[in-house]
Scaffold this motif. Structure first.
Motif, PDB file in Angstrom:
ATOM      1  N   LYS A  47       0.850  -1.180   0.000  1.00  0.00           N
ATOM      2  CA  LYS A  47       0.000   0.000   0.000  1.00  0.00           C
ATOM      3  C   LYS A  47       0.893   1.239   0.000  1.00  0.00           C
ATOM      4  O   LYS A  47       1.851   1.318   0.770  1.00  0.00           O
ATOM      5  CB  LYS A  47      -0.896   0.025   1.246  1.00  0.00           C
ATOM      6  N   PHE A  48       0.567   2.181  -0.895  1.00  0.00           N
ATOM      7  CA  PHE A  48       1.274   3.456  -0.911  1.00  0.00           C
ATOM      8  C   PHE A  48       0.317   4.488  -0.326  1.00  0.00           C
ATOM      9  O   PHE A  48      -0.488   5.087  -1.024  1.00  0.00           O
ATOM     10  CB  PHE A  48       1.673   3.831  -2.339  1.00  0.00           C
ATOM     11  N   THR A  49       0.407   4.680   0.972  1.00  0.00           N
ATOM     12  CA  THR A  49      -0.526   5.547   1.680  1.00  0.00           C
ATOM     13  C   THR A  49      -0.022   6.987   1.716  1.00  0.00           C
ATOM     14  O   THR A  49       1.142   7.273   1.424  1.00  0.00           O
ATOM     15  CB  THR A  49      -0.700   5.055   3.124  1.00  0.00           C
ATOM     16  N   GLU A  50      -0.915   7.908   2.103  1.00  0.00           N
ATOM     17  CA  GLU A  50      -0.503   9.303   2.285  1.00  0.00           C
ATOM     18  C   GLU A  50       0.555   9.405   3.380  1.00  0.00           C
ATOM     19  O   GLU A  50       1.456  10.252   3.302  1.00  0.00           O
ATOM     20  CB  GLU A  50      -1.710  10.164   2.625  1.00  0.00           C
ATOM     21  N   ARG A  51       0.445   8.546   4.364  1.00  0.00           N
ATOM     22  CA  ARG A  51       1.442   8.551   5.435  1.00  0.00           C
ATOM     23  C   ARG A  51       2.825   8.202   4.888  1.00  0.00           C
ATOM     24  O   ARG A  51       3.813   8.871   5.217  1.00  0.00           O
ATOM     25  CB  ARG A  51       1.043   7.541   6.521  1.00  0.00           C
ATOM     26  N   ALA A  52       2.895   7.177   4.030  1.00  0.00           N
ATOM     27  CA  ALA A  52       4.167   6.806   3.426  1.00  0.00           C
ATOM     28  C   ALA A  52       4.677   7.921   2.516  1.00  0.00           C
ATOM     29  O   ALA A  52       5.885   8.203   2.472  1.00  0.00           O
ATOM     30  CB  ALA A  52       4.012   5.507   2.632  1.00  0.00           C
ATOM     31  N   ALA A  53       3.759   8.565   1.794  1.00  0.00           N
ATOM     32  CA  ALA A  53       4.156   9.674   0.932  1.00  0.00           C
ATOM     33  C   ALA A  53       4.749  10.814   1.750  1.00  0.00           C
ATOM     34  O   ALA A  53       5.740  11.445   1.348  1.00  0.00           O
ATOM     35  CB  ALA A  53       2.953  10.159   0.128  1.00  0.00           C
ATOM     36  N   GLY A  54       4.151  11.091   2.910  1.00  0.00           N
ATOM     37  CA  GLY A  54       4.680  12.135   3.779  1.00  0.00           C
ATOM     38  C   GLY A  54       6.064  11.793   4.298  1.00  0.00           C
ATOM     39  O   GLY A  54       6.955  12.659   4.371  1.00  0.00           O
ATOM     40  N   GLU A  55       6.258  10.525   4.660  1.00  0.00           N
ATOM     41  CA  GLU A  55       7.574  10.087   5.139  1.00  0.00           C
ATOM     42  C   GLU A  55       8.616  10.192   4.030  1.00  0.00           C
ATOM     43  O   GLU A  55       9.737  10.660   4.258  1.00  0.00           O
ATOM     44  CB  GLU A  55       7.484   8.639   5.630  1.00  0.00           C
ATOM     45  N   LEU A  56       8.247   9.771   2.826  1.00  0.00           N
ATOM     46  CA  LEU A  56       9.169   9.860   1.700  1.00  0.00           C
ATOM     47  C   LEU A  56       9.522  11.320   1.417  1.00  0.00           C
ATOM     48  O   LEU A  56      10.697  11.646   1.146  1.00  0.00           O
ATOM     49  CB  LEU A  56       8.549   9.220   0.463  1.00  0.00           C
ATOM     50  N   ALA A  57       8.547  12.218   1.480  1.00  0.00           N
ATOM     51  CA  ALA A  57       8.808  13.637   1.242  1.00  0.00           C
ATOM     52  C   ALA A  57       9.811  14.194   2.242  1.00  0.00           C
ATOM     53  O   ALA A  57      10.714  14.959   1.873  1.00  0.00           O
ATOM     54  CB  ALA A  57       7.492  14.424   1.296  1.00  0.00           C
ATOM     55  N   LEU A  58       9.684  13.808   3.503  1.00  0.00           N
ATOM     56  CA  LEU A  58      10.628  14.265   4.523  1.00  0.00           C
ATOM     57  C   LEU A  58      12.049  13.803   4.216  1.00  0.00           C
ATOM     58  O   LEU A  58      13.017  14.568   4.349  1.00  0.00           O
ATOM     59  CB  LEU A  58      10.194  13.754   5.900  1.00  0.00           C
ATOM     60  N   LEU A  59      12.194  12.544   3.808  1.00  0.00           N
ATOM     61  CA  LEU A  59      13.523  12.005   3.507  1.00  0.00           C
ATOM     62  C   LEU A  59      14.116  12.665   2.268  1.00  0.00           C
ATOM     63  O   LEU A  59      15.313  12.970   2.228  1.00  0.00           O
ATOM     64  CB  LEU A  59      13.432  10.489   3.308  1.00  0.00           C
ATOM     65  N   LEU A  60      13.286  12.878   1.246  1.00  0.00           N
ATOM     66  CA  LEU A  60      13.778  13.526   0.028  1.00  0.00           C
ATOM     67  C   LEU A  60      14.195  14.964   0.317  1.00  0.00           C
ATOM     68  O   LEU A  60      15.224  15.439  -0.177  1.00  0.00           O
ATOM     69  CB  LEU A  60      12.694  13.491  -1.050  1.00  0.00           C
ATOM     70  N   ARG A  61      13.398  15.654   1.100  1.00  0.00           N
ATOM     71  CA  ARG A  61      13.742  17.028   1.452  1.00  0.00           C
ATOM     72  C   ARG A  61      15.055  17.073   2.236  1.00  0.00           C
ATOM     73  O   ARG A  61      15.905  17.950   2.010  1.00  0.00           O
ATOM     74  CB  ARG A  61      12.614  17.670   2.270  1.00  0.00           C
ATOM     75  N   ALA A  62      15.254  16.112   3.140  1.00  0.00           N
ATOM     76  CA  ALA A  62      16.489  16.056   3.918  1.00  0.00           C
ATOM     77  C   ALA A  62      17.694  15.856   3.010  1.00  0.00           C
ATOM     78  O   ALA A  62      18.747  16.483   3.202  1.00  0.00           O
ATOM     79  CB  ALA A  62      16.399  14.930   4.950  1.00  0.00           C
ATOM     80  N   MET A  63      17.546  14.996   2.006  1.00  0.00           N
ATOM     81  CA  MET A  63      18.659  14.751   1.088  1.00  0.00           C
ATOM     82  C   MET A  63      18.999  15.998   0.284  1.00  0.00           C
ATOM     83  O   MET A  63      20.166  16.355   0.102  1.00  0.00           O
ATOM     84  CB  MET A  63      18.324  13.606   0.146  1.00  0.00           C
ATOM     85  N   VAL A  64      17.961  16.676  -0.222  1.00  0.00           N
ATOM     86  CA  VAL A  64      18.197  17.890  -1.011  1.00  0.00           C
ATOM     87  C   VAL A  64      18.817  18.979  -0.135  1.00  0.00           C
ATOM     88  O   VAL A  64      19.729  19.701  -0.569  1.00  0.00           O
ATOM     89  CB  VAL A  64      16.883  18.382  -1.645  1.00  0.00           C
ATOM     90  N   THR A  65      18.365  19.108   1.094  1.00  0.00           N
ATOM     91  CA  THR A  65      18.924  20.104   2.012  1.00  0.00           C
ATOM     92  C   THR A  65      20.398  19.823   2.279  1.00  0.00           C
ATOM     93  O   THR A  65      21.229  20.728   2.317  1.00  0.00           O
ATOM     94  CB  THR A  65      18.138  20.109   3.338  1.00  0.00           C
ATOM     95  N   GLU A  66      20.738  18.547   2.438  1.00  0.00           N
ATOM     96  CA  GLU A  66      22.123  18.147   2.723  1.00  0.00           C
ATOM     97  C   GLU A  66      23.039  18.385   1.534  1.00  0.00           C
ATOM     98  O   GLU A  66      24.185  18.816   1.696  1.00  0.00           O
ATOM     99  CB  GLU A  66      22.157  16.660   3.097  1.00  0.00           C
ATOM    100  N   THR A  67      22.553  18.112   0.327  1.00  0.00           N
ATOM    101  CA  THR A  67      23.418  18.113  -0.851  1.00  0.00           C
ATOM    102  C   THR A  67      23.285  19.349  -1.745  1.00  0.00           C
ATOM    103  O   THR A  67      24.160  19.606  -2.571  1.00  0.00           O
ATOM    104  CB  THR A  67      23.116  16.892  -1.725  1.00  0.00           C
ATOM    105  N   GLY A  68      22.168  20.078  -1.611  1.00  0.00           N
ATOM    106  CA  GLY A  68      21.919  21.177  -2.531  1.00  0.00           C
ATOM    107  C   GLY A  68      21.483  20.704  -3.903  1.00  0.00           C
ATOM    108  O   GLY A  68      21.563  21.450  -4.880  1.00  0.00           O
TER     109      GLY A  68
END
Length: 328
Positions: free
Chosen positions: A171-192
């Motif tokens: 299941k690809f839930t909104e909760r999983a989407a929110g978690e993925l967004a947080l991780l992706l944002r963290a990666m972009v913040t770290e690397t630019g």
């Protein structure tokens, strides 16, 4: 290999059909796609009870009649009795290759290629790490030529994000989407860096909306199905790739590039899928996605070319056989 007539026989599912196309293209063949549409009563019967399987095809669907092909590439359970019937009708002249577990004795085909997690073995079985793909350097280069000018504006490192969706096991839930967004944002913040996100047919609109909300302000491009599909261009332009764990095909396509591969776990589990991803991690190809960015190298998956080489070899050996031997 001398140019041969090739049929692809499937149930019409995009994933299995693409695997067949990948093999045909690796063999230099221009296949004709035959999609099965069984009529009553066959469509209600288990394939093991299909009598006269060639008669099962709906008359309005792809014709399954002579002249028979030289090479037949099939995939999916319903294709099995039909493929074997074609081989028999041709006097065993057709070279029949089946992808994935046929759930019959593999020796009934000339060659079977099946993923390691299917656990199938045999003298004519080629065990692959996962799914066959259509990924080639030429295809990636062409895609980058078509989309590279636009993608070059995205800052590096660029992370391609390949999204699956709801399935029998996940299941690809909104909760999983929110978690993925947080991780992706963290990666972009770290690397630019930036993101190149592509959805699949199974990705829900609610998931995409939740990702957009969670990634507001992040440098990115999201393809949601409109216009030319930049999927191959994303693979070519990426410095690393994230895939959701509900798809073997997407992970194999990513692993064919040799680029760092991260796997994001959705809710759910599957014994076969879990074994597949564990094998990729054990081989140093993939790592779980935790929002960090690392670089590593590995030998790219070359399953499609390996199966193509096996087909060429067996076809060459077959040409030297007396006709009677093929019919045994």
């Amino acid at each position: 290999m001398t140019k041969k007539i090739c049929w692809i026989l499937t149930e019409g599912m995009a994933g299995t059909e693409n695997q067949c196309l990948g093999l045909a293209e690796a063999l230099g063949l221009d296949p004709e796609i035959k999609r099965l549409r069984p009529r009553w009563p066959w469509r209600w019967l288990p394939v093991g009870l299909w009598l006269a399987p060639l008669v099962a095809q709906n008359p309005t669907a792809s014709s399954l009649a002579p002249p028979w092909p030289d090479v037949l590439i099939s995939a999916g359970r319903k294709s099995v009795p039909v493929a074997l019937a074609i081989k028999k009708k041709s006097g065993a002249r057709v070279f029949a290759v089946h992808l994935l577990n046929p759930y019959v004795a593999p020796v009934r085909f000339d060659l079977v290629a099946t993923p390691r997690h299917d656990g199938l073995e045999g003298d004519n079985v080629i065990v692959t790490e996962g799914a066959l793909t259509r990924i080639t350097k030429a295809r990636l280069d062409d895609a980058l030529d078509a989309h590279g000018g636009r993608l070059a504006a995205l800052p590096r490192p660029r992370l391609a994000v390949l999204l699956g969706g709801a399935s029998k096991h996940f299941k690809f839930t909104e909760r999983a989407a929110g978690e993925l967004a947080l991780l992706l944002r963290a990666m972009v913040t770290e690397t630019g860096g930036s993101l190149m996100i592509t959805v699949s047919r199974r990705t829900g609109a609610d998931v995409v909306a939740r990702l957009r909300a969670g990634l507001e302000g992040v440098p990115m491009e999201i393809w949601e199905g409109e216009g030319a599909n930049p999927y191959f261009a994303y693979l070519a332009a990426a410095d690393a790739i994230v895939v959701t764990n509900d798809s073997v095909s997407m992970a194999c396509e990513a692993a064919t590039t040799g680029k760092p591969l991260y796997v994001f776990a959705l809710e759910g589990t599957s014994k076969k899928f879990d074994a597949f991803h564990e094998n990729l991690c054990a081989r140093g190809i993939a790592r779980p996605f935790d929002g960090s960015f690392e670089k590593w190298t590995y030998e790219p998956l070359m399953d499609t070319e390996r199966v193509a080489q096996a087909v060429r070899k067996r076809l060459g050996e077959r040409m030297d056989e007396p006709t009677g031997e093929r019919q045994k």
